[in-house]
Write an enzyme that holds these catalytic residues in place. Structure first.
Site, PDB file in Angstrom:
ATOM      1  N   CYS A 263      63.047  52.291  45.031  1.00  0.00           N
ATOM      2  CA  CYS A 263      63.425  51.344  43.972  1.00  0.00           C
ATOM      3  C   CYS A 263      62.261  50.812  43.165  1.00  0.00           C
ATOM      4  CB  CYS A 263      64.193  50.190  44.594  1.00  0.00           C
ATOM      5  SG  CYS A 263      65.589  50.772  45.564  1.00  0.00           S
TER       6      CYS A 263
HETATM    7  C1  UGA Z   1      64.045  46.656  47.088  1.00  0.00           C
HETATM    8  C2  UGA Z   1      64.417  45.184  46.822  1.00  0.00           C
HETATM    9  O1  UGA Z   1      63.771  44.337  47.783  1.00  0.00           O
HETATM   10  C3  UGA Z   1      65.941  44.979  46.892  1.00  0.00           C
HETATM   11  O2  UGA Z   1      66.255  43.637  46.528  1.00  0.00           O
HETATM   12  C4  UGA Z   1      66.603  45.946  45.899  1.00  0.00           C
HETATM   13  O3  UGA Z   1      68.019  45.838  45.928  1.00  0.00           O
HETATM   14  C5  UGA Z   1      66.225  47.366  46.249  1.00  0.00           C
HETATM   15  O4  UGA Z   1      64.777  47.493  46.176  1.00  0.00           O
HETATM   16  C6  UGA Z   1      66.901  48.279  45.249  1.00  0.00           C
HETATM   17  O5  UGA Z   1      66.578  48.205  44.059  1.00  0.00           O
HETATM   18  O6  UGA Z   1      67.890  48.954  45.598  1.00  0.00           O
HETATM   19  P1  UGA Z   1      63.640  48.158  49.258  1.00  0.00           P
HETATM   20  O7  UGA Z   1      63.059  49.162  48.312  1.00  0.00           O
HETATM   21  O8  UGA Z   1      64.627  48.608  50.255  1.00  0.00           O
HETATM   22  O9  UGA Z   1      64.351  46.954  48.424  1.00  0.00           O
HETATM   23  O10 UGA Z   1      62.421  47.566  50.082  1.00  0.00           O
HETATM   24  P2  UGA Z   1      61.569  46.235  50.147  1.00  0.00           P
HETATM   25  O11 UGA Z   1      61.807  45.587  51.450  1.00  0.00           O
HETATM   26  O12 UGA Z   1      61.751  45.432  48.943  1.00  0.00           O
HETATM   27  O13 UGA Z   1      60.075  46.842  50.181  1.00  0.00           O
HETATM   28  C7  UGA Z   1      59.573  47.662  49.121  1.00  0.00           C
HETATM   29  C8  UGA Z   1      58.119  48.003  49.364  1.00  0.00           C
HETATM   30  O14 UGA Z   1      57.301  46.862  49.166  1.00  0.00           O
HETATM   31  C9  UGA Z   1      57.792  48.525  50.764  1.00  0.00           C
HETATM   32  O15 UGA Z   1      56.894  49.614  50.660  1.00  0.00           O
HETATM   33  C10 UGA Z   1      57.100  47.348  51.455  1.00  0.00           C
HETATM   34  O16 UGA Z   1      56.192  47.739  52.455  1.00  0.00           O
HETATM   35  C11 UGA Z   1      56.384  46.714  50.267  1.00  0.00           C
HETATM   36  N1  UGA Z   1      56.094  45.270  50.454  1.00  0.00           N
HETATM   37  C12 UGA Z   1      57.107  44.381  50.590  1.00  0.00           C
HETATM   38  C13 UGA Z   1      54.770  44.845  50.435  1.00  0.00           C
HETATM   39  O17 UGA Z   1      53.818  45.633  50.289  1.00  0.00           O
HETATM   40  N2  UGA Z   1      54.501  43.488  50.579  1.00  0.00           N
HETATM   41  C14 UGA Z   1      55.506  42.587  50.719  1.00  0.00           C
HETATM   42  O18 UGA Z   1      55.198  41.369  50.826  1.00  0.00           O
HETATM   43  C15 UGA Z   1      56.836  43.033  50.730  1.00  0.00           C
END
Ligand code: UGA
Length: 429
Positions: A263
């Site tokens: 995403c």
């Molecule tokens: C993300 C959004 O959080 C959801 O709200 C959204 O619905 C979804 O995309 C989508 O568009 O369908 P997701 O991709 O499943 O969800 O994962 P996240 O938990 O948001 O993490 C994304 C990335 O960011 C991961 O690689 C994670 O390691 C990284 N991340 C997350 C960080 O590097 N630091 C953080 O503080 C949080």
């Protein structure tokens, strides 16, 4: 309510299972017969917490899977949950949206009652009105008043999608006709969350802006972290202090190797492409992307700084999934890291609790270990790329490395001497 859902990916299947659990009569339509069979056998085709329990409770009762579009004809509502992958120029590819809209319209030809088509896929502003609406109406040979169109974005995190569906921060219902919007509001009546009613374009933009803002928080923390590392400051302590300001909030400030997944990278690119089409230069979004693309190389540079030339060195990579609790490797930060290590002539031995089968398909040339210990034996260096909680417990396995150089791209280890991508050695709370 009788609901059809087109697309059985993590958004479509979780939406189907949760709505069926809430008492709706749901049919999920997917073109992949193997996936349909798995769902009908109550066997989740993807890793999502609580999904198996939901399938056990609902399949054969309120939930059915099929490859056919017939159920749409007698449904009150159809939810579009197909993918919108990235085009070569970064924009969103609407091919699946167009073909699914045609199939929905064809099935609605024989519909007798008012029907609502809900777009849940992440689509550029204007898509519901200028792509989905005309395609469905033309294929259905119906008048504007016979089919309503609503855009209802999802905010589900992979791995936590069921919890996010049942306990959302908000439900956004974008529709230009109140009748269609009221019907969609009824679907969610048992979920306690504020409902925001907007136009379709505003709902489409809310989704892009939300993901871009979360990506911005991450890149911001990474940039601050990169500076902190030079100054010997612990960015995690800094962000704890920053996040306590309720105007900022503590979430998504974890610095590290950058964001991956299906995403954020795709949606930030699509928003950049969209901004450029309007004649704007989206400097902030481009910098968010730029910071994210540079983070993986910092892992490799740190490793080179510690062990010198990488050619011929044995490097353990722990964590391949784009985050913990999933087997998804799409845009995982481990991919550019491994590619760069391979270019420099390193020998890679990788381990991930769930994602190895997926990674083998795109990187068959590296070695995959059965356990963390197997990956670490004799290694000259180790890079930790995913925040798997089980990596917290690794300790004596590190003693089997030839040289104990450990660099973490996610703040997860508690061992002394670990080098952080953007935090200093030793200064962890
Ligand atoms: C993300 C959004 O959080 C959801 O709200 C959204 O619905 C979804 O995309 C989508 O568009 O369908 P997701 O991709 O499943 O969800 O994962 P996240 O938990 O948001 O993490 C994304 C990335 O960011 C991961 O690689 C994670 O390691 C990284 N991340 C997350 C960080 O590097 N630091 C953080 O503080 C949080």
């Amino acid at each position: 309510m009788k609901i059809s859902i087109v697309g059985g990916g993590y958004v479509g299947l979780v939406t189907s299972a949760c709505l069926a659990d809430l008492g709706h009569d749901v049919t999920v339509i997917d073109l992949d017969p193997a996936k349909v069979q798995q769902i009908n056998e109550k066997n989740p085709p993807l890793c999502e917490e609580h999904l198996e329990d939901l399938l056990k409770n609902t399949v054969g009762k309120s939930l059915h899977a099929t490859t056919r579009f017939d159920s749409i004809t007698s449904s009150e509502l159809t939810i579009l949950c197909v993918g919108t992958p990235r085009n070569m120029d970064g924009s969103a590819d609407l091919g699946f949206i167009e073909s699914a809209s045609r199939s929905i319209g064809t099935a609605l030809k024989d519909a007798r009652d008012y029907h609502v088509v809900v777009v849940k896929s992440t689509v550029p502003p204007g898509t519901t009105e200028t792509v989905v609406r005309p395609i469905v109406l033309k294929a259905a040979q119906k008048k504007e008043t016979e089919i309503g169109f609503v855009m209802n974005p999802e905010f589900l995190r992979e791995g936590l999608a069921v919890t996010d569906f049942m306990h959302p921060d908000r439900i956004v219902i974008g529709g230009n006709e109140s009748r269609a919007g009221d019907i969609v509001a009824q679907v969610y009546k048992d979920i306690p969350a504020p409902v925001i009613r907007t136009g379709t374009q505003e709902a489409e933009m809310i989704k892009y802006a939300s993901n871009a803002f979360l990506a911005t928080k991450i890149s911001f923390s990474n940039e601050i972290g990169n500076v902190c590392k030079h100054l010997g400051i612990d960015v995690y302590a800094v962000m704890q202090g920053v996040g306590r300001d309720h105007r900022i909030g503590p979430q998504f400030l974890n610095a590290g190797a950058g964001y991956g997944g299906s995403c954020f990278p795709k949606d930030v690119s699509a928003l950049i492409a969209l901004a450029e089409q309007t004649g704007e230069d989206p400097v902030l979004l481009k910098s968010v992307q730029d910071v994210n693309e540079r983070q993986p190389s910092r892992m490799v540079a740190l490793l080179e700084e510690k062990i010198g030339v990488l050619a011929g060195k044995r490097i353990a990579v722990l964590g391949l999934a784009f985050k913990d609790n999933t087997d998804d490797i799409r845009d995982s930060r481990s991919i550019p890291v491994i590619r760069e290590l391979l270019d420099k002539g390193a020998f890679i031995i990788a381990f991930d609790p769930m994602a190895m089968p997926n990674m083998k398909q795109i990187l068959p040339e590296i070695t995959y270990a059965e356990t963390v210990a197997d990956a670490l034996v004799g290694a000259d260096g180790c890079l930790v790329m995913t925040e798997w909680p089980e990596f917290k417990k690794i300790d004596k396995e590190f003693d089997c490395m030839a040289h104990p150089v450990i660099i973490e791209g996610r703040r997860i280890l508690s061992r002394k001497g670990v080098v952080g991508i953007c935090w200093q050695v030793g200064n962890r709370p």
